[in-house]
Write a protein that holds these residues in place. Structure first.
Motif, short mmCIF file in Angstrom:
data_model
loop_
_atom_site.label_atom_id
_atom_site.label_comp_id
_atom_site.label_asym_id
_atom_site.label_seq_id
_atom_site.Cartn_x
_atom_site.Cartn_y
_atom_site.Cartn_z
N PRO A 44 -6.74 7.03 2.55
CA PRO A 44 -5.41 7.41 2.78
C PRO A 44 -4.44 7.36 2.03
O PRO A 44 -2.99 8.52 0.98
CB PRO A 44 -5.17 7.42 3.63
CG PRO A 44 -5.35 5.96 3.68
CD PRO A 44 -6.80 5.88 3.17
N CYS B 168 -7.07 -1.55 0.39
CA CYS B 168 -5.57 -2.10 2.55
C CYS B 168 -6.93 -2.19 3.80
O CYS B 168 -7.64 -2.00 3.60
CB CYS B 168 -5.26 -0.56 2.20
SG CYS B 168 -4.56 -0.88 3.13
N SER C 208 -8.00 2.53 2.31
CA SER C 208 -7.21 2.57 0.95
C SER C 208 -7.79 1.76 0.14
O SER C 208 -7.35 0.99 0.04
CB SER C 208 -5.81 2.71 0.54
OG SER C 208 -5.30 4.15 1.38
N CYS D 243 0.83 -1.31 0.13
CA CYS D 243 0.18 -0.10 0.28
C CYS D 243 1.62 1.49 0.06
O CYS D 243 1.73 1.95 0.68
CB CYS D 243 -1.09 0.09 0.97
SG CYS D 243 -1.85 1.41 1.36
N HIS E 293 -6.28 0.89 6.51
CA HIS E 293 -6.84 2.64 6.54
C HIS E 293 -8.26 2.80 5.34
O HIS E 293 -8.73 4.06 5.44
CB HIS E 293 -5.71 3.19 6.48
CG HIS E 293 -4.53 3.21 7.69
ND1 HIS E 293 -3.54 2.78 7.47
CD2 HIS E 293 -4.09 3.87 8.56
CE1 HIS E 293 -2.75 3.35 8.14
NE2 HIS E 293 -3.41 3.94 8.77
N HIS F 30 -0.05 4.22 1.04
CA HIS F 30 -0.32 4.92 2.33
C HIS F 30 0.73 4.79 3.35
O HIS F 30 1.86 5.90 3.57
CB HIS F 30 -1.30 4.68 2.76
CG HIS F 30 -1.66 5.44 4.01
ND1 HIS F 30 -2.70 5.15 4.97
CD2 HIS F 30 -1.35 6.54 4.11
CE1 HIS F 30 -2.17 6.07 6.21
NE2 HIS F 30 -2.23 6.80 6.08
N LEU F 31 1.22 3.14 4.28
CA LEU F 31 1.54 3.18 4.98
C LEU F 31 2.20 1.90 4.87
O LEU F 31 3.25 1.54 6.11
CB LEU F 31 1.14 3.42 6.58
CG LEU F 31 0.84 4.70 6.87
CD1 LEU F 31 0.13 4.74 8.33
CD2 LEU F 31 2.33 5.69 6.78
FE1 FES Z 1 -2.86 1.23 3.03
FE2 FES Z 1 -2.90 2.86 5.04
S1 FES Z 1 -1.25 1.70 4.66
S2 FES Z 1 -4.20 2.09 2.94
#
Ligand code: FES
Length: 354
Positions: free
Chosen positions: A312, A295, A300, A277, A298, A279-280
């Protein structure tokens, strides 16, 4: 005076002792010739018998010690003087002169001795009675063993016998402990030696094990910890194995890759999406029913071509390089990544035309 000068010292001593009395014991050096016969009843000193005193006086004059025979002769003379005091009385008493009897002693007395004794008493005396009369002044007379009156024996006081004490009961002696048998002693010693030896063996074994472990730890510390990562290139199979519109998920766990046969901007392509992902870094899930990557961290969401549309995640998913290998299989190379926002998906290495 002329006679006194001729007397020897022994004769003078004999005369002096005769004056003391005939009852005194005869000492060594005394002579029978110097002992005058004294009548105890009359107190008159009887003239000595010259023939009897001669041998003793002669010996005394010679300075020798009187023998037993001399002592006996003296005693007999004394006894004869006591027994025959009556016979001696008619004779005129001579003055007490100590020199004269001594001078008369040299006459032969032995020849007249038996006549003097036998004539007065007529009793044959034994040696014991004569010695008793001479030494203790006891009564004269024949004293023989047969005549001797036995002394009354004093009866011993009766000793009251004490009642016998009851016999003491002596407890039996405790038996001495028997020494341990030799075999038992040896067994104990062997057991102790084995025990000590086993303890030492255990100690040395533990020390050896500890040393080995320490060596292993030291070796592990010396060599770096290297992770065995999968190869960056791997083959996923032939092109026919990926039909149009299919998302292959079987390489996610091993290689972290989705192999997708999809449409991107009006062109059918086969490409490899990275399962991370943007995001993180979580790993999204492919939802076949919703035809999207979701994901779980969070929320996504990404379309099948990898463009992010919800959550996100700031950008689309990345692609790996892919090519057809010499054997006709599709080969993914993870060492190279392509980002859509940077226009890298237009690179022909990022996809294979379907
Ligand atoms: Fe995937 Fe935050 S890591 S949405």
């Amino acid at each position: 005076m002329a006679e006194k000068k001729k007397m020897s010292v022994a004769e003078i001593l004999a005369a002096a002792r005769a004056e003391k009395g005939s009852a005194e014991p005869v000492k060594a050096g005394d002579t029978a010739a110097t002992e005058p016969a004294v009548d105890s009843a009359a107190g008159v000193e009887s003239p000595p018998s010259q023939p009897e005193k001669k041998p003793v006086a002669a010996k005394a004059a010679g300075g020798g010690r009187p023998s037993v025979a001399d002592i006996l002769a003296m005693a007999r003379q004394k006894g004869a003087a006591e027994g025959g005091a009556a016979a001696a009385k008619p004779e005129a008493p001579k003055p007490a002169s100590t020199a004269k009897p001594a001078a008369a002693k040299p006459a032969a007395a032995k020849s007249e001795k038996p006549a003097a004794t036998g004539g007065k008493t007529g009793v044959q005396r034994d040696t014991a009675s004569i010695l008793a009369a001479a030494r203790g002044g006891a009564k004269p007379g024949p004293v023989t063993k047969a005549e001797a009156v036995p002394r009354p024996v004093k009866p011993k006081p009766a000793v009251a016998k004490e009642p016998l004490a009851p016999a003491r009961v002596v407890p039996p002696m405790p038996s001495r402990p028997k020494p341990a048998a030799k075999s038992e002693v040896e067994d104990r010693r062997s057991f102790l030696s084995y025990a000590v030896g086993s303890f030492m063996a255990v100690g040395f074994t533990a020390l050896s094990v500890t040393g080995g472990l320490f060596s292993l730890g030291l070796a592990r510390f010396l060599f770096p910890n290297v992770l065995a990562e999968p190869p960056s290139r791997f083959k996923v199979g032939f092109k026919d194995g990926f039909p149009s519109g299919k998302v292959e998920t079987k390489f996610v766990a091993q290689y972290g890759v989705w192999v997708v046969n999809g449409d991107f901007q009006g062109e059918q392509q086969i490409y490899a999406l990275k399962t991370v992902c943007t995001h993180l870094g979580c790993t999204p899930n492919w939802l076949e029913a919703e035809q999207k990557f979701k994901c779980p961290c969070h929320g996504s969401g990404f379309y099948k071509d990898g463009i992010n549309f919800e959550g996100p995640a700031p950008r689309p998913l990345e692609r790996y390089a892919i090519r057809i290998a010499d054997d006709g299989q599709l080969e993914v190379d993870k060492s190279r990544a392509f980002q859509e926002e940077m226009g890298q998906w237009a690179d022909p290495s990022s996809f294979i035309p379907a």
